[in-house]
Scaffold this motif. Structure first.
Motif, PDB file in Angstrom:
ATOM      1  N   TYR A  56      44.981   7.711  71.247  1.00 48.89           N
ATOM      2  CA  TYR A  56      44.506   8.857  72.015  1.00 48.89           C
ATOM      3  C   TYR A  56      44.607  10.130  71.180  1.00 48.89           C
ATOM      4  CZ  TYR A  56      49.520   8.620  73.018  1.00 48.89           C
ATOM      5  OH  TYR A  56      50.880   8.494  72.912  1.00 48.89           O
ATOM      6  N   VAL A  57      43.822  11.158  71.570  1.00 46.52           N
ATOM      7  CA  VAL A  57      43.826  12.422  70.837  1.00 46.52           C
ATOM      8  C   VAL A  57      44.580  13.514  71.574  1.00 46.52           C
ATOM      9  CG1 VAL A  57      41.716  11.961  69.549  1.00 46.52           C
ATOM     10  CG2 VAL A  57      41.573  13.107  71.769  1.00 46.52           C
ATOM     11  N   ALA A  58      44.907  13.279  72.841  1.00 42.89           N
ATOM     12  CA  ALA A  58      45.654  14.287  73.607  1.00 42.89           C
ATOM     13  C   ALA A  58      46.549  13.613  74.628  1.00 42.89           C
ATOM     14  CB  ALA A  58      44.695  15.251  74.301  1.00 42.89           C
ATOM     15  N   SER A  62      51.381  17.174  83.192  1.00 47.95           N
ATOM     16  CA  SER A  62      51.261  18.115  84.299  1.00 47.95           C
ATOM     17  C   SER A  62      52.530  18.140  85.150  1.00 47.95           C
ATOM     18  CB  SER A  62      50.032  17.791  85.150  1.00 47.95           C
ATOM     19  OG  SER A  62      50.026  16.435  85.499  1.00 47.95           O
ATOM     20  N   GLY A  63      53.641  17.722  84.560  1.00 52.67           N
ATOM     21  CA  GLY A  63      54.930  17.768  85.248  1.00 52.67           C
ATOM     22  C   GLY A  63      55.160  16.544  86.111  1.00 52.67           C
ATOM     23  N   ARG A  64      56.343  16.471  86.651  1.00 59.93           N
ATOM     24  CA  ARG A  64      56.741  15.369  87.535  1.00 59.93           C
ATOM     25  C   ARG A  64      56.436  14.001  86.930  1.00 59.93           C
ATOM     26  NH1 ARG A  64      54.336  19.092  90.747  1.00 59.93           N
ATOM     27  NH2 ARG A  64      52.497  17.865  91.123  1.00 59.93           N
ATOM     28  N   ASN A  65      56.721  13.847  85.641  1.00 55.75           N
ATOM     29  CA  ASN A  65      56.536  12.573  84.932  1.00 55.75           C
ATOM     30  C   ASN A  65      55.117  12.038  85.004  1.00 55.75           C
ATOM     31  OD1 ASN A  65      59.215  12.520  84.116  1.00 55.75           O
ATOM     32  ND2 ASN A  65      59.864  11.535  86.025  1.00 55.75           N
ATOM     33  N   ASN A  66      54.150  12.936  85.060  1.00 59.68           N
ATOM     34  CA  ASN A  66      52.753  12.531  85.093  1.00 59.68           C
ATOM     35  C   ASN A  66      52.107  12.894  83.757  1.00 59.68           C
ATOM     36  OD1 ASN A  66      50.204  11.775  85.789  1.00 59.68           O
ATOM     37  ND2 ASN A  66      49.811  13.494  87.163  1.00 59.68           N
ATOM     38  N   ILE A  67      52.089  11.946  82.827  1.00 62.54           N
ATOM     39  CA  ILE A  67      51.511  12.174  81.501  1.00 62.54           C
ATOM     40  C   ILE A  67      50.275  11.297  81.362  1.00 62.54           C
ATOM     41  CG2 ILE A  67      51.883  11.992  79.018  1.00 62.54           C
ATOM     42  CD1 ILE A  67      54.841  12.516  79.550  1.00 62.54           C
ATOM     43  N   GLN A  68      49.154  11.941  81.025  1.00 62.14           N
ATOM     44  CA  GLN A  68      47.891  11.219  80.927  1.00 62.14           C
ATOM     45  C   GLN A  68      47.336  11.315  79.504  1.00 62.14           C
ATOM     46  OE1 GLN A  68      44.664  12.956  83.141  1.00 62.14           O
ATOM     47  NE2 GLN A  68      43.637  10.982  83.314  1.00 62.14           N
ATOM     48  N   ILE A 107      44.481   8.688  58.112  1.00 64.71           N
ATOM     49  CA  ILE A 107      44.720   9.558  59.265  1.00 64.71           C
ATOM     50  C   ILE A 107      46.141   9.280  59.752  1.00 64.71           C
ATOM     51  CG2 ILE A 107      43.919  10.231  61.565  1.00 64.71           C
ATOM     52  CD1 ILE A 107      41.239   8.683  60.633  1.00 64.71           C
ATOM     53  N   GLN A 108      47.029  10.228  59.502  1.00 66.04           N
ATOM     54  CA  GLN A 108      48.427  10.027  59.849  1.00 66.04           C
ATOM     55  C   GLN A 108      48.781  10.613  61.212  1.00 66.04           C
ATOM     56  OE1 GLN A 108      50.445  11.676  56.407  1.00 66.04           O
ATOM     57  NE2 GLN A 108      50.121   9.812  55.241  1.00 66.04           N
ATOM     58  N   GLN A 109      48.104  11.691  61.593  1.00 65.98           N
ATOM     59  CA  GLN A 109      48.394  12.322  62.880  1.00 65.98           C
ATOM     60  C   GLN A 109      47.164  13.091  63.348  1.00 65.98           C
ATOM     61  OE1 GLN A 109      51.378  15.442  62.757  1.00 65.98           O
ATOM     62  NE2 GLN A 109      51.918  15.123  64.875  1.00 65.98           N
ATOM     63  N   LEU A 110      46.879  12.997  64.622  1.00 67.38           N
ATOM     64  CA  LEU A 110      45.840  13.796  65.269  1.00 67.38           C
ATOM     65  C   LEU A 110      46.156  13.779  66.752  1.00 67.38           C
ATOM     66  CD1 LEU A 110      43.231  15.410  65.363  1.00 67.38           C
ATOM     67  CD2 LEU A 110      41.967  13.278  65.376  1.00 67.38           C
ATOM     68  N   LEU A 111      46.758  14.865  67.229  1.00 72.57           N
ATOM     69  CA  LEU A 111      47.209  14.878  68.612  1.00 72.57           C
ATOM     70  C   LEU A 111      47.303  16.301  69.151  1.00 72.57           C
ATOM     71  CD1 LEU A 111      48.338  13.194  71.016  1.00 72.57           C
ATOM     72  CD2 LEU A 111      50.612  13.561  70.049  1.00 72.57           C
ATOM     73  N   VAL A 112      46.861  16.457  70.390  1.00 73.88           N
ATOM     74  CA  VAL A 112      47.038  17.708  71.119  1.00 73.88           C
ATOM     75  C   VAL A 112      47.999  17.421  72.262  1.00 73.88           C
ATOM     76  CG1 VAL A 112      45.921  19.533  72.438  1.00 73.88           C
ATOM     77  CG2 VAL A 112      44.668  18.404  70.605  1.00 73.88           C
ATOM     78  N   ASN A 113      49.127  18.132  72.279  1.00 74.29           N
ATOM     79  CA  ASN A 113      50.058  18.043  73.404  1.00 74.29           C
ATOM     80  C   ASN A 113      49.726  19.166  74.368  1.00 74.29           C
ATOM     81  OD1 ASN A 113      51.950  15.836  73.006  1.00 74.29           O
ATOM     82  ND2 ASN A 113      52.503  16.910  71.131  1.00 74.29           N
TER      83      ASN A 113
END
Length: 190
Positions: A56-58, A62-68, A107-113
């Motif tokens: 994934y790229v991102a 959104s809080g409350r253990n909801n990571i998408q 490609i070692q890293q590509l991510l938006v948190n």
């Protein structure tokens, strides 16, 4: 009975295919091409690999253990390899499958948190690409890093995430295209 089984299978397949898909963004970074050729058809072979632990790229929290996770619609490795090839071609380099000179992209890293709530968002993007230019007499390995941060009001949209991932990738591609050490190494030794 056979017709009933077929009808039930079709209904199940239709229900599965209409389930909501995970969000995706377009991965279309801008390349930095040269107006003037610096070499005349110097041959090289090109390969690439994606060594990221996840595709994934991102990651949107959104809080409350909801990571998408958010994926790219395009294949990241193929897109970046094509961008690098386009940049090198604009300088006069030519790809070949049997050249003794090679360029490798890792490609070692590509991510938006993304941290967001209803009222605000924070996005942190990071990218790390490693380029290896190799000849029979030696090799040059360079790592290119990029990062960007952005804050905004309201929750982050897919379009905003798409923009930051493409912007930070475009900046790193520009850095690769304009890197004097890499360009001189390839120009003198290929």
């Amino acid at each position: 009975m056979k017709k009933l089984l077929i009808a039930a299978s079709i209904l199940i397949l239709a229900a599965c295919s209409s389930s909501p898909e995970e969000p995706q963004v377009n991965f279309i970074p801008q390349t930095t091409t040269s107006q003037n050729k610096v070499v005349d058809n110097l041959m090289y072979s090109l390969d690439s690999k994606d060594v990221r632990s996840a595709q994934y790229v991102a990651l949107v929290d959104s809080g409350r253990n909801n990571i998408q996770p958010i994926h790219a619609k395009q294949n990241i490795r193929i897109t970046l390899e094509s961008a690098l090839q386009e940049q090198l071609q604009s300088k006069g380099f030519k790809t070949s499958v049997n050249s003794e000179n090679s360029v490798s992209l890792e490609i070692q890293q590509l991510l938006v948190n993304v941290q967001h709530s209803v009222m605000s968002n924070e996005m942190d993007a990071k990218i790390t690409l490693q380029i290896t230019a190799e000849t029979p007499s030696g090799k040059l390995v360079k790592t290119f890093n990029g990062s960007a941060s952005k804050t905004g009001t309201f929750s982050a949209s897919d379009a905003q995430i798409e923009q930051i991932v493409n912007d930070v990738t475009s900046l790193v591609l520009s850095e690769i295209a304009n890197d004097a050490e890499l360009n001189n190494y390839m120009k003198e030794r290929f």
